[in-house]
Write a protein that holds these residues in place. Structure first.
Motif, PDB file in Angstrom:
ATOM      1  N   GLY A  25       0.768  -1.230   0.000  1.00 17.84           N
ATOM      2  CA  GLY A  25       0.000   0.000   0.000  1.00 17.84           C
ATOM      3  C   GLY A  25       0.803   1.286   0.000  1.00 17.84           C
ATOM      4  O   GLY A  25       0.236   2.359   0.011  1.00 17.84           O
ATOM      5  N   GLN A  26       2.133   1.179  -0.015  1.00 17.33           N
ATOM      6  CA  GLN A  26       2.937   2.406  -0.043  1.00 17.33           C
ATOM      7  C   GLN A  26       3.391   2.666  -1.472  1.00 17.33           C
ATOM      8  O   GLN A  26       3.984   1.810  -2.111  1.00 17.33           O
ATOM      9  CB  GLN A  26       4.147   2.287   0.885  1.00 17.33           C
ATOM     10  CG  GLN A  26       3.748   2.288   2.335  1.00 17.33           C
ATOM     11  CD  GLN A  26       4.965   2.404   3.241  1.00 17.33           C
ATOM     12  OE1 GLN A  26       5.985   2.974   2.878  1.00 17.33           O
ATOM     13  NE2 GLN A  26       4.841   1.860   4.431  1.00 17.33           N
ATOM     14  N   HIS A  27       3.089   3.847  -1.947  1.00 16.34           N
ATOM     15  CA  HIS A  27       3.475   4.264  -3.288  1.00 16.34           C
ATOM     16  C   HIS A  27       4.232   5.573  -3.152  1.00 16.34           C
ATOM     17  O   HIS A  27       3.847   6.439  -2.380  1.00 16.34           O
ATOM     18  CB  HIS A  27       2.244   4.480  -4.171  1.00 16.34           C
ATOM     19  CG  HIS A  27       1.388   3.265  -4.313  1.00 16.34           C
ATOM     20  ND1 HIS A  27       1.638   2.294  -5.236  1.00 16.34           N
ATOM     21  CD2 HIS A  27       0.295   2.857  -3.629  1.00 16.34           C
ATOM     22  CE1 HIS A  27       0.728   1.350  -5.132  1.00 16.34           C
ATOM     23  NE2 HIS A  27      -0.103   1.668  -4.157  1.00 16.34           N
ATOM     24  N   TYR A  28       5.283   5.731  -3.930  1.00 20.31           N
ATOM     25  CA  TYR A  28       6.110   6.921  -3.848  1.00 20.31           C
ATOM     26  C   TYR A  28       6.207   7.589  -5.206  1.00 20.31           C
ATOM     27  O   TYR A  28       6.118   6.941  -6.237  1.00 20.31           O
ATOM     28  CB  TYR A  28       7.521   6.561  -3.368  1.00 20.31           C
ATOM     29  CG  TYR A  28       7.545   6.091  -1.942  1.00 20.31           C
ATOM     30  CD1 TYR A  28       7.834   6.973  -0.917  1.00 20.31           C
ATOM     31  CD2 TYR A  28       7.254   4.784  -1.622  1.00 20.31           C
ATOM     32  CE1 TYR A  28       7.832   6.556   0.401  1.00 20.31           C
ATOM     33  CE2 TYR A  28       7.251   4.350  -0.312  1.00 20.31           C
ATOM     34  CZ  TYR A  28       7.546   5.238   0.695  1.00 20.31           C
ATOM     35  OH  TYR A  28       7.544   4.827   1.999  1.00 20.31           O
ATOM     36  N   SER A  87       5.570  10.568  -0.615  1.00 22.97           N
ATOM     37  CA  SER A  87       4.465   9.638  -0.796  1.00 22.97           C
ATOM     38  C   SER A  87       3.613  10.085  -1.979  1.00 22.97           C
ATOM     39  O   SER A  87       3.253  11.250  -2.090  1.00 22.97           O
ATOM     40  CB  SER A  87       3.601   9.588   0.464  1.00 22.97           C
ATOM     41  OG  SER A  87       2.464   8.795   0.235  1.00 22.97           O
ATOM     42  N   ALA A  88       3.283   9.148  -2.836  1.00 21.35           N
ATOM     43  CA  ALA A  88       2.415   9.452  -3.972  1.00 21.35           C
ATOM     44  C   ALA A  88       0.942   9.340  -3.588  1.00 21.35           C
ATOM     45  O   ALA A  88       0.078   9.750  -4.344  1.00 21.35           O
ATOM     46  CB  ALA A  88       2.728   8.521  -5.137  1.00 21.35           C
ATOM     47  N   TRP A 117       1.800  16.041  -2.051  1.00 22.01           N
ATOM     48  CA  TRP A 117       0.453  16.458  -1.686  1.00 22.01           C
ATOM     49  C   TRP A 117       0.491  17.659  -0.752  1.00 22.01           C
ATOM     50  O   TRP A 117       1.310  17.707   0.151  1.00 22.01           O
ATOM     51  CB  TRP A 117      -0.300  15.308  -1.027  1.00 22.01           C
ATOM     52  CG  TRP A 117      -0.654  14.241  -2.015  1.00 22.01           C
ATOM     53  CD1 TRP A 117       0.063  13.120  -2.300  1.00 22.01           C
ATOM     54  CD2 TRP A 117      -1.776  14.234  -2.883  1.00 22.01           C
ATOM     55  NE1 TRP A 117      -0.552  12.411  -3.285  1.00 22.01           N
ATOM     56  CE2 TRP A 117      -1.687  13.072  -3.665  1.00 22.01           C
ATOM     57  CE3 TRP A 117      -2.851  15.100  -3.076  1.00 22.01           C
ATOM     58  CZ2 TRP A 117      -2.637  12.749  -4.625  1.00 22.01           C
ATOM     59  CZ3 TRP A 117      -3.790  14.776  -4.037  1.00 22.01           C
ATOM     60  CH2 TRP A 117      -3.680  13.613  -4.794  1.00 22.01           C
ATOM     61  N   ALA A 118      -0.428  18.593  -0.969  1.00 21.40           N
ATOM     62  CA  ALA A 118      -0.576  19.764  -0.104  1.00 21.40           C
ATOM     63  C   ALA A 118      -1.937  19.700   0.581  1.00 21.40           C
ATOM     64  O   ALA A 118      -2.485  20.709   0.987  1.00 21.40           O
ATOM     65  CB  ALA A 118      -0.451  21.047  -0.920  1.00 21.40           C
ATOM     66  N   GLY A 119      -2.489  18.532   0.708  1.00 17.36           N
ATOM     67  CA  GLY A 119      -3.819  18.286   1.247  1.00 17.36           C
ATOM     68  C   GLY A 119      -4.438  17.171   0.431  1.00 17.36           C
ATOM     69  O   GLY A 119      -3.760  16.558  -0.399  1.00 17.36           O
ATOM     70  N   ASP A 120      -5.711  16.891   0.630  1.00 18.85           N
ATOM     71  CA  ASP A 120      -6.365  15.815  -0.113  1.00 18.85           C
ATOM     72  C   ASP A 120      -6.726  16.196  -1.542  1.00 18.85           C
ATOM     73  O   ASP A 120      -6.972  15.315  -2.366  1.00 18.85           O
ATOM     74  CB  ASP A 120      -7.640  15.368   0.614  1.00 18.85           C
ATOM     75  CG  ASP A 120      -7.332  14.690   1.930  1.00 18.85           C
ATOM     76  OD1 ASP A 120      -6.293  14.006   2.027  1.00 18.85           O
ATOM     77  OD2 ASP A 120      -8.132  14.857   2.867  1.00 18.85           O
ATOM     78  N   ASP A 121      -6.771  17.503  -1.849  1.00 17.89           N
ATOM     79  CA  ASP A 121      -7.265  17.945  -3.153  1.00 17.89           C
ATOM     80  C   ASP A 121      -6.300  18.798  -3.960  1.00 17.89           C
ATOM     81  O   ASP A 121      -6.654  19.253  -5.041  1.00 17.89           O
ATOM     82  CB  ASP A 121      -8.568  18.738  -2.953  1.00 17.89           C
ATOM     83  CG  ASP A 121      -9.644  17.904  -2.275  1.00 17.89           C
ATOM     84  OD1 ASP A 121      -9.838  16.751  -2.702  1.00 17.89           O
ATOM     85  OD2 ASP A 121     -10.259  18.391  -1.323  1.00 17.89           O
ATOM     86  N   GLU A 122      -5.083  19.027  -3.446  1.00 18.14           N
ATOM     87  CA  GLU A 122      -4.115  19.861  -4.162  1.00 18.14           C
ATOM     88  C   GLU A 122      -2.723  19.263  -4.062  1.00 18.14           C
ATOM     89  O   GLU A 122      -2.389  18.609  -3.074  1.00 18.14           O
ATOM     90  CB  GLU A 122      -4.110  21.280  -3.608  1.00 18.14           C
ATOM     91  CG  GLU A 122      -5.421  22.016  -3.852  1.00 18.14           C
ATOM     92  CD  GLU A 122      -5.393  23.431  -3.310  1.00 18.14           C
ATOM     93  OE1 GLU A 122      -5.748  24.343  -4.076  1.00 18.14           O
ATOM     94  OE2 GLU A 122      -5.012  23.603  -2.136  1.00 18.14           O
ATOM     95  N   VAL A 123      -1.922  19.524  -5.096  1.00 18.99           N
ATOM     96  CA  VAL A 123      -0.588  18.949  -5.211  1.00 18.99           C
ATOM     97  C   VAL A 123       0.416  20.046  -5.558  1.00 18.99           C
ATOM     98  O   VAL A 123       0.116  20.946  -6.349  1.00 18.99           O
ATOM     99  CB  VAL A 123      -0.565  17.877  -6.329  1.00 18.99           C
ATOM    100  CG1 VAL A 123       0.816  17.304  -6.533  1.00 18.99           C
ATOM    101  CG2 VAL A 123      -1.568  16.776  -6.030  1.00 18.99           C
TER     102      VAL A 123
END
Length: 143
Positions: free
Chosen positions: A39-42, A49-50, A88-94
C-alpha cells in the motif's frame, strides 16, 4: 556516487535508491532485504508519498499532462497541465513543477499548486530556467 537512504512511511523499513524499476530496494533495520511495504506508493525516485493524505488518490508519472488516479476504481480522477507532480498539499491539491501562466519551454518552470482536476493552478515560485548555471532546485520536506 552518493546514495541516501529513506524510511518507509511507518518507520519499520529503509530503502536504497536504484536507477531501475522498481526505483528502490527495501531492507529491514538489520540490513536484510525485504519486500516493499503493502500500500505504499512513492513519487518515482523521491522520498515523497504518492498517496494523498486520505489514501484515496495516487500521483501519476512525469510528463504533460500528468494524471492522478483514484485507488479504489483505477479511474483517472484528474489531469493536470504540469510537468511533474511532487507532493500532496492536502487531499485535493498537489505541489507540482509547471507554470501558472504560459511557458516558453519545458525548462522554464517553477513550483505551482494544482488542484486534482487541474482546473486551478497557483504559482508558488518564480519561473526559472532549470538548465541555466545557478538554477535552483526545490527541496520538499514533510512538516
Amino acid at each position: 556516487m552518493r546514495q541516501d537512504l529513506g524510511w518507509s512511511l511507518d518507520g519499520t523499513l529503509i530503502w536504497s535508491p536504484t536507477i531501475n524499476r522498481p526505483d528502490r530496494v527495501w531492507y529491514t533495520i538489520d540490513g536484510e532485504e525485504a519486500e516493499a511495504p503493502a500500500g505504499q506508493h512513492y513519487v518515482g525516485h523521491s522520498r515523497h508519498s504518492a498517496l494523498s493524505p486520505d489514501g484515496r488518490l495516487l500521483l501519476g508519472e512525469d510528463g504533460l499532462p500528468t494524471k492522478i488516479t483514484d485507488i479504489a476504481t483505477g479511474e483517472v480522477a484528474g489531469r493536470q497541465r504540469v510537468l511533474q507532480l511532487h507532493a500532496w498539499a492536502g487531499d485535493d491539491e498537489v505541489i507540482a513543477l509547471g507554470c501558472a501562466g504560459k511557458c516558453g519551454n519545458e525548462f522554464k518552470n517553477g513550483l505551482v499548486l494544482v488542484s486534482v482536476d487541474g482546473s486551478r493552478v497557483t504559482q508558488l515560485a518564480a519561473n526559472s530556467n532549470s538548465q541555466a548555471d545557478g538554477a535552483w532546485r526545490a527541496v520538499l520536506t514533510p512538516r
